[in-house]
Design an enzyme around this catalytic site. Sequence first.
Site, PDB file in Angstrom:
ATOM      1  N   ARG A 247      49.975  17.905  53.404  1.00 37.34           N
ATOM      2  CA  ARG A 247      50.285  17.160  54.617  1.00 37.34           C
ATOM      3  C   ARG A 247      51.248  17.940  55.491  1.00 37.34           C
ATOM      4  O   ARG A 247      51.158  17.894  56.719  1.00 37.34           O
ATOM      5  CB  ARG A 247      50.902  15.814  54.212  1.00 37.34           C
ATOM      6  CG  ARG A 247      51.464  14.981  55.342  1.00 37.34           C
ATOM      7  CD  ARG A 247      50.405  14.225  56.077  1.00 37.34           C
ATOM      8  NE  ARG A 247      50.988  13.476  57.202  1.00 37.34           N
ATOM      9  CZ  ARG A 247      50.261  12.714  58.016  1.00 37.34           C
ATOM     10  NH1 ARG A 247      48.965  12.610  57.842  1.00 37.34           N
ATOM     11  NH2 ARG A 247      50.827  12.068  59.020  1.00 37.34           N
TER      12      ARG A 247
ATOM     13  N   ARG B  23      47.194   7.887  56.819  1.00 35.82           N
ATOM     14  CA  ARG B  23      48.156   8.899  57.305  1.00 35.82           C
ATOM     15  C   ARG B  23      47.713   9.489  58.640  1.00 35.82           C
ATOM     16  O   ARG B  23      47.472  10.686  58.772  1.00 35.82           O
ATOM     17  CB  ARG B  23      48.360   9.982  56.251  1.00 35.82           C
ATOM     18  CG  ARG B  23      48.749   9.421  54.903  1.00 35.82           C
ATOM     19  CD  ARG B  23      49.033  10.478  53.887  1.00 35.82           C
ATOM     20  NE  ARG B  23      50.410  10.985  54.025  1.00 35.82           N
ATOM     21  CZ  ARG B  23      50.938  11.871  53.174  1.00 35.82           C
ATOM     22  NH1 ARG B  23      50.220  12.349  52.196  1.00 35.82           N
ATOM     23  NH2 ARG B  23      52.181  12.294  53.331  1.00 35.82           N
ATOM     24  N   PRO B  24      47.579   8.649  59.677  1.00 39.03           N
ATOM     25  CA  PRO B  24      47.173   9.156  60.994  1.00 39.03           C
ATOM     26  C   PRO B  24      48.261  10.014  61.626  1.00 39.03           C
ATOM     27  O   PRO B  24      49.349  10.154  61.071  1.00 39.03           O
ATOM     28  CB  PRO B  24      46.964   7.876  61.801  1.00 39.03           C
ATOM     29  CG  PRO B  24      47.821   6.859  61.144  1.00 39.03           C
ATOM     30  CD  PRO B  24      47.853   7.213  59.688  1.00 39.03           C
TER      31      PRO B  24
ATOM     32  N   LEU C 287      51.447   8.971  66.167  1.00 39.10           N
ATOM     33  CA  LEU C 287      52.832   9.009  66.675  1.00 39.10           C
ATOM     34  C   LEU C 287      53.244  10.441  67.036  1.00 39.10           C
ATOM     35  O   LEU C 287      53.973  10.674  68.004  1.00 39.10           O
ATOM     36  CB  LEU C 287      53.783   8.414  65.641  1.00 39.10           C
ATOM     37  CG  LEU C 287      53.482   6.956  65.250  1.00 39.10           C
ATOM     38  CD1 LEU C 287      54.423   6.480  64.146  1.00 39.10           C
ATOM     39  CD2 LEU C 287      53.590   6.031  66.465  1.00 39.10           C
TER      40      LEU C 287
ATOM     41  N   ASP D 291      58.534   7.381  47.562  1.00 39.63           N
ATOM     42  CA  ASP D 291      58.169   8.457  46.632  1.00 39.63           C
ATOM     43  C   ASP D 291      58.643   8.187  45.209  1.00 39.63           C
ATOM     44  O   ASP D 291      58.209   8.863  44.278  1.00 39.63           O
ATOM     45  CB  ASP D 291      58.733   9.805  47.114  1.00 39.63           C
ATOM     46  CG  ASP D 291      58.046  10.264  48.380  1.00 39.63           C
ATOM     47  OD1 ASP D 291      58.561  11.165  49.045  1.00 39.63           O
ATOM     48  OD2 ASP D 291      56.989   9.688  48.725  1.00 39.63           O
TER      49      ASP D 291
END
Length: 418
Positions: A92, A121-122, A125, A304
């Site tokens: 990512r 997870r676009p 933003l 996490d």
Amino acid sequence: MKLIVEGGNSLHGRVRISGAKNSALVLIAASAIARGEVTLDNVPKIADVETQLEIIRAIGGRVEWQGENTLRLALPDELEVAIPYQLAKKLRASNLFLGALAARCGEARIPLPGGCNIGSRPMDLHLKGLSLLGFDVGLDHGCIKARARRLKGSNIYLDFPSVGATENIMMAAVTIPGTTVLENAAKEPEIVDLASFLNALGAKVRGAGTDLVKIEGVPELGCTRFSVIPDRIEAGTYMIAAGIAGGEVTVESVIVKHLQPLIAKLQDVGLEVDAGEEAITVRRTGELRATEIKTLPYPGFPTDLQSPMMALLCLAKGTSIIVENVFENRFQVADELKRMGARIRVKGHTAVIEGVERLLGAQIKATDLRAGAALMLAGLAAEGKTEICQAELIARGYEKLEEKLTGIGARVESIQAP
Ligand code: EPZ
């Protein structure tokens, strides 16, 4: 790769915590904004860092490890603005080159990132922020394209305090004339580390660690030597290990403040926690008690550590509840824990865990990095042998995992096998 864990040993000893993966990854990307050579200390030598360094090489940078955990990065004046799909799809954090290359070169071409499959997870933003800063942004053949048009400081409000979007917008804004105000910014320690690094390069970033970050643009950045903060998630994983396996473990070279949310929860479940200057000792003296956990952006309980805590709560007396408020698909580990005898019911964003007397070793698979860590923890407490396949996912985020675990009495071994 497979990780074989023999359960039943309690843990005793000290673990030195490495530099933070999620800080090192963004600092490596941000080094592309610097002019000249950057030296980073306390960088964890893990798979994700090696991949991020491959991307630096692919855009024209030179990378050299010095000693165990020091990196020297040199970026030439001319950089490639496109990063290779073969590398971007691995993690990512490849998306963090969007802001860095936009700042340094005025343009970037980043394949939509890969990484843990814990949600959609676009990148909306990130794109909204760069567009407000005056970049033309868009999607082109699976890549995000950004090109400078009329760059100007801007007021940006984030609908969600996204860590990556905060980082990309901060990086993109540091060389844009005028003032950029980022509202509802993420407050994670890794954001503060990035701001400190950018300021060490000559940027003017104020307010990192709060939800209002102000950036005064400067013409260009210089170079610096900088040390990465300790990894609060690695530290938390070993603290939870002491709870699930029993015994007493001290994590060293940590920033205690970063672990407050976990310390509170470990005390809730009945563990003794002694926090010193830069070390925390976790001791198990009796049975584990059920608790409730809601994950939230920092300073809330970190998403996490949600899976590692789920493993612990499988053995806590009573009924525990976990609500996952950050990602929409971060309970995959529950199915694997149930193969070990755990009793977990998942409904939407909520998991209900009924404590059981024991877990039994089994053949299971890591579905993502932190799920893999959770299964490793469950294996430490389970009766018999646990075989975790796809264990290379765990190595992505934990430096010297086997060495650190065996150093405190765990019986673990990794083997190259499907
Ligand atoms: C970072 O991911 C970390 N990764 C993650 O750690 C961590 O779980 C996460 O922050 C939250 O703390 C790195 O730093 C490399 P987000 P990131 O943007 O930046 C939504 C690990 O195990 N969102 O804060 O991708 C998103 O879908 C990894 O070390 C949008 O909707 O996280 C998610 O639901 C896993 N639109 C939420 O925000 C956007 O444009 C939080 O994502 C961006 C994000």
